[in-house]
Scaffold this motif. Structure first.
Motif, mmCIF file in Angstrom:
data_model
loop_
_atom_site.group_PDB
_atom_site.id
_atom_site.type_symbol
_atom_site.label_atom_id
_atom_site.label_comp_id
_atom_site.label_asym_id
_atom_site.label_seq_id
_atom_site.Cartn_x
_atom_site.Cartn_y
_atom_site.Cartn_z
ATOM 1 N N ASP A 1 9.965 -2.077 -2.796
ATOM 2 C CA ASP A 1 9.012 -3.127 -2.422
ATOM 3 C C ASP A 1 8.400 -2.984 -1.032
ATOM 4 O O ASP A 1 7.384 -3.604 -0.749
ATOM 5 C CB ASP A 1 9.694 -4.498 -2.495
ATOM 6 C CG ASP A 1 9.937 -4.946 -3.927
ATOM 7 O OD1 ASP A 1 10.040 -6.158 -4.142
ATOM 8 O OD2 ASP A 1 10.038 -4.095 -4.829
ATOM 9 N N ALA A 2 9.031 -2.231 -0.145
ATOM 10 C CA ALA A 2 8.557 -2.172 1.240
ATOM 11 C C ALA A 2 7.457 -1.128 1.415
ATOM 12 O O ALA A 2 7.345 -0.178 0.641
ATOM 13 C CB ALA A 2 9.724 -1.875 2.173
ATOM 14 N N ALA B 1 7.642 1.408 -5.389
ATOM 15 C CA ALA B 1 7.989 2.621 -4.649
ATOM 16 C C ALA B 1 6.749 3.151 -3.925
ATOM 17 O O ALA B 1 6.030 4.007 -4.441
ATOM 18 C CB ALA B 1 8.600 3.682 -5.563
ATOM 19 N N PHE B 2 6.516 2.657 -2.728
ATOM 20 C CA PHE B 2 5.251 2.906 -2.030
ATOM 21 C C PHE B 2 5.279 4.100 -1.087
ATOM 22 O O PHE B 2 4.244 4.528 -0.612
ATOM 23 C CB PHE B 2 4.841 1.649 -1.262
ATOM 24 C CG PHE B 2 4.630 0.455 -2.160
ATOM 25 C CD1 PHE B 2 3.529 0.402 -3.010
ATOM 26 C CD2 PHE B 2 5.533 -0.585 -2.184
ATOM 27 C CE1 PHE B 2 3.331 -0.682 -3.851
ATOM 28 C CE2 PHE B 2 5.349 -1.672 -3.020
ATOM 29 C CZ PHE B 2 4.246 -1.716 -3.853
ATOM 30 N N PHE B 3 6.472 4.622 -0.776
ATOM 31 C CA PHE B 3 6.536 5.746 0.157
ATOM 32 C C PHE B 3 6.483 7.076 -0.589
ATOM 33 O O PHE B 3 7.148 7.260 -1.613
ATOM 34 C CB PHE B 3 7.817 5.678 1.000
ATOM 35 C CG PHE B 3 7.870 4.489 1.914
ATOM 36 C CD1 PHE B 3 7.081 4.442 3.056
ATOM 37 C CD2 PHE B 3 8.684 3.406 1.629
ATOM 38 C CE1 PHE B 3 7.108 3.338 3.890
ATOM 39 C CE2 PHE B 3 8.723 2.302 2.456
ATOM 40 C CZ PHE B 3 7.928 2.264 3.589
ATOM 41 N N LYS C 1 11.794 12.506 -2.312
ATOM 42 C CA LYS C 1 10.392 12.342 -2.658
ATOM 43 C C LYS C 1 10.256 11.269 -3.733
ATOM 44 O O LYS C 1 11.186 11.004 -4.513
ATOM 45 C CB LYS C 1 9.788 13.656 -3.150
ATOM 46 C CG LYS C 1 10.276 14.098 -4.518
ATOM 47 C CD LYS C 1 9.531 15.340 -5.003
ATOM 48 C CE LYS C 1 9.994 15.725 -6.417
ATOM 49 N NZ LYS C 1 9.276 16.919 -6.925
ATOM 50 N N ARG C 2 9.085 10.678 -3.804
ATOM 51 C CA ARG C 2 8.827 9.637 -4.792
ATOM 52 C C ARG C 2 8.948 10.220 -6.201
ATOM 53 O O ARG C 2 8.438 11.304 -6.485
ATOM 54 C CB ARG C 2 7.439 9.045 -4.581
ATOM 55 C CG ARG C 2 7.147 7.821 -5.434
ATOM 56 C CD ARG C 2 5.781 7.239 -5.077
ATOM 57 N NE ARG C 2 5.544 5.985 -5.794
ATOM 58 C CZ ARG C 2 5.077 5.907 -7.034
ATOM 59 N NH1 ARG C 2 4.782 7.017 -7.692
ATOM 60 N NH2 ARG C 2 4.897 4.740 -7.611
ATOM 61 N N LYS D 1 0.848 -1.187 0.000
ATOM 62 C CA LYS D 1 0.000 0.000 0.000
ATOM 63 C C LYS D 1 0.882 1.235 0.000
ATOM 64 O O LYS D 1 2.022 1.208 0.469
ATOM 65 C CB LYS D 1 -0.913 0.007 1.225
ATOM 66 C CG LYS D 1 -0.161 -0.059 2.561
ATOM 67 C CD LYS D 1 -1.086 -0.045 3.755
ATOM 68 C CE LYS D 1 -1.709 1.302 3.969
ATOM 69 N NZ LYS D 1 -2.478 1.380 5.227
ATOM 70 N N ARG D 2 0.370 2.337 -0.531
ATOM 71 C CA ARG D 2 1.087 3.588 -0.481
ATOM 72 C C ARG D 2 1.210 4.026 0.969
ATOM 73 O O ARG D 2 0.260 3.961 1.745
ATOM 74 C CB ARG D 2 0.366 4.650 -1.303
ATOM 75 C CG ARG D 2 0.484 4.474 -2.801
ATOM 76 C CD ARG D 2 1.905 4.679 -3.312
ATOM 77 N NE ARG D 2 2.364 6.049 -3.167
ATOM 78 C CZ ARG D 2 2.186 6.985 -4.078
ATOM 79 N NH1 ARG D 2 1.552 6.703 -5.212
ATOM 80 N NH2 ARG D 2 2.644 8.207 -3.889
#
Length: 566
Positions: free
Chosen positions: A561-562, A258-260, A247-248, A64-65
């Protein structure tokens, strides 16, 4: 003495079997070898005495984001040139920004193994010395320019710069840049001067990321100040010795990764401060090192998840071979005999793993087992016979009364604690050591330029990557980082290294590598110590990562992935 293998062993056979693989974003798909490519020999056998694995991905779940992840590290990034750096703590930040042609993917058991495309769609080996890579289209640098084949050629030529700081030059000297070319914007041809069996596997090293020429505009005194890449995050702010924010990347090539929204790095110098910040929830990552005593405390906290692994860049002691008394092999042999490896393991609460040039748990086919190692001089218990033999060797070398020396110590991991133990060991044979602790930045500069008498540093002897070549190439005279630092220069070593790179028969290549290790043992060109155990903890709310063993593996999967469920 626990010591799980960092990665599943990927020997020569596995490397060659991949040499006609088509690479997709997922696992590589083996294909039939093209005409003229060397036949794939069988992989090296697994070690019967290798300890049980403790490597596994963290608790699964649905990605999830997530808003933010905070990394802590003990080491500031002084240059964004990954070809002059070797620090896993710096790779943590490089991996947020940069990407590479190939990469080592995570294995099912944990850690990483093999090789697959990252910025390419596929690759093929058209003859024993030629490789063609089809690049992914539409990948943008952070400044909006499209990534093209010329960028890789420029990066690899840059890596081949003939200066001491360029740590990986011994690999890229193998590339024939006169024959290599950008066939078009999306087709890269790399030609090696002679068949180089593990070449494709070694290209996947995370330090071999592609650089943009534009980065040189920010270079000052040949140090690249501003990062730019094609990776999942873009650096937005930086305060020296404090930290940075990322930043993403909205143009990142993999829209499902890239979820963060943001990753922050904070520089915290000491183990204890990082531990306190991690336990208090101020950071989500405690850095590469955690001493046993703090691990004992935090593993009782239900908020965290633990994974252990052996350190793949074990510490050891360099000696400056250019100068007396270290130019005398009898002196070096005496110093090696005097080191009490088991005392180091005891001082680390029983945690640690013996190694001798190559780690048996990682490369069982090339070196002796732990049980056999315990019978060898320098590893015997009790140490009486080793100490007596060491004193005799010093006397034969003309140093019956001993001598004085200074030991530079890189302030990372357990190095300072280990240095104290080595100092006490050498005192028993009359060698008086003054310790000289230095930051990793200063230590690296002095290592590169040979400004030390002796030095206890991380990765001093080997670097347990996926093939012995990547470890041993560091000792190539005039090219390898270790050889340049210590002054090691033996044409026989160069000859054997060239032979193993060309040998496509697994059994023959294993024997050549054993001959290299025997040469290193006979010459005692450095002093092996022990491999530490890494204690890795993660907040249970953060998932999708892999264990860390010291080469910066973990952050590459934090970046892509995290995620955190909070």
């Amino acid at each position: 003495m626990p010591g799980p293998s960092r990665r599943a062993t990927v020997a020569l056979g596995a490397g060659i079997a991949l040499m006609a693989a088509a690479c997709a974003p997922a696992a590589p798909t083996p294909a039939t070898a093209p005409a003229g490519a060397p036949a794939a020999p069988a992989a090296a056998p697994a070690a019967p005495d290798a300890p049980a694995q403790q490597l596994s991905r963290l608790a699964p779940g649905t990605p999830k984001r997530s808003r933010k992840f905070i990394l802590s590290t003990h080491d500031d990034v002084t240059s964004w040139d990954n070809y002059t750096e070797g620090s896993g703590s710096r790779l943590k930040q490089y991996s947020l920004v940069q990407d590479s042609l190939l990469r080592w993917p995570p294995s099912k058991a944990g850690g990483v193994e093999g090789v697959e495309c990252s910025l390419c769609e596929k690759w093929e080996q058209t003859n024993p010395t030629t490789y063609l890579f089809t690049l992914k289209k539409g990948i943008k640098w952070h400044n909006g320019r499209e990534l093209v084949a010329d960028d890789f050629l420029w990066s690899y030529q840059h890596a081949n710069t003939e200066k001491p700081a360029f740590r990986y030059r011994s690999i890229f000297t193998e590339v024939d840049f006169a024959q290599s070319q950008a066939v078009d914007n999306y087709t890269l041809k790399l030609v090696v001067k002679q068949p180089y069996v593990p070449f494709i596997l070694i290209l996947g090293d995370p330090f071999h990321a592609v650089l943009a020429k534009e980065m040189m505009a920010s270079a000052k005194d040949e140090i690249i100040q501003e990062p730019m890449g094609t990776g999942p995050y873009i650096r937005t702010s930086y305060t020296p010795k404090v930290g940075a924010t990322f930043k993403r990347n909205p143009d990142y090539r993999d829209k499902d990764k890239a979820f963060f929204d943001e990753i922050e790095t904070v520089i915290i110098a000491t183990h204890s401060e990082r531990f306190n910040a991690f336990r208090a929830g101020q950071v989500d990552d405690h850095g590469l090192f955690m001493p046993f005593e703090t691990a004992e405390i935090i593993r009782k906290d239900a908020k965290f998840y633990e994974v252990t692994a052996p350190r793949d860049t074990p510490p050891g002691v360099w000696v400056n071979l250019r100068n007396a008394p270290f130019d005398n092999v009898k002196v070096r042999r005496a110093l090696d005999l005097a080191v009490d490896r088991f005392a180091m393991i005891t001082a680390n609460y029983g945690e640690g793993f013996l190694y001798r040039w190559l780690n048996n748990a990682v490369f069982p086919a090339y070196t002796v087992s732990q049980d056999e190692l315990k019978k060898q001089p320098g590893y015997r218990v009790p140490k009486d016979q080793d100490i007596a033999q060491a004193k005799q060797l010093l006397a034969e070398a003309g140093y019956a009364q001993g001598f004085k020396t200074t030991m530079m110590v890189s302030r990372t991991g357990n190095n300072e604690k280990d240095a104290v133990l080595v100092r006490e060991d050498w005192k028993k044979i009359g060698v008086d050591v003054t310790l000289d602790p230095q930051t990793q930045t200063v230590s690296t500069e002095r290592e590169n330029t040979g400004q030390f008498e002796t030095a206890l540093i991380s990765g001093a002897i080997v670097n347990d990557t996926l093939d012995p070549d990547k470890s041993l190439d560091r000792w190539l005279p005039k090219l390898g980082r270790n050889a340049r630092g210590t002054g090691y220069d033996n044409p026989r070593f160069t000859e054997l290294m060239s032979a193993q790179r060309r040998e496509t028969d697994t059994a023959k290549r294993i024997q050549i590598i054993k001959d290299i290790v025997k040469l290193m043992e006979d010459e005692v060109i450095a002093i092996n110590t022990v491999t530490e155990t890494y204690y890795r903890f993660w907040p249970k709310v953060c998932k999708g990562n892999i264990p860390e063993s010291g080469y910066g593996d973990t952050v590459r999967w934090i970046a892509t992935d995290a995620w955190c469920e909070r």
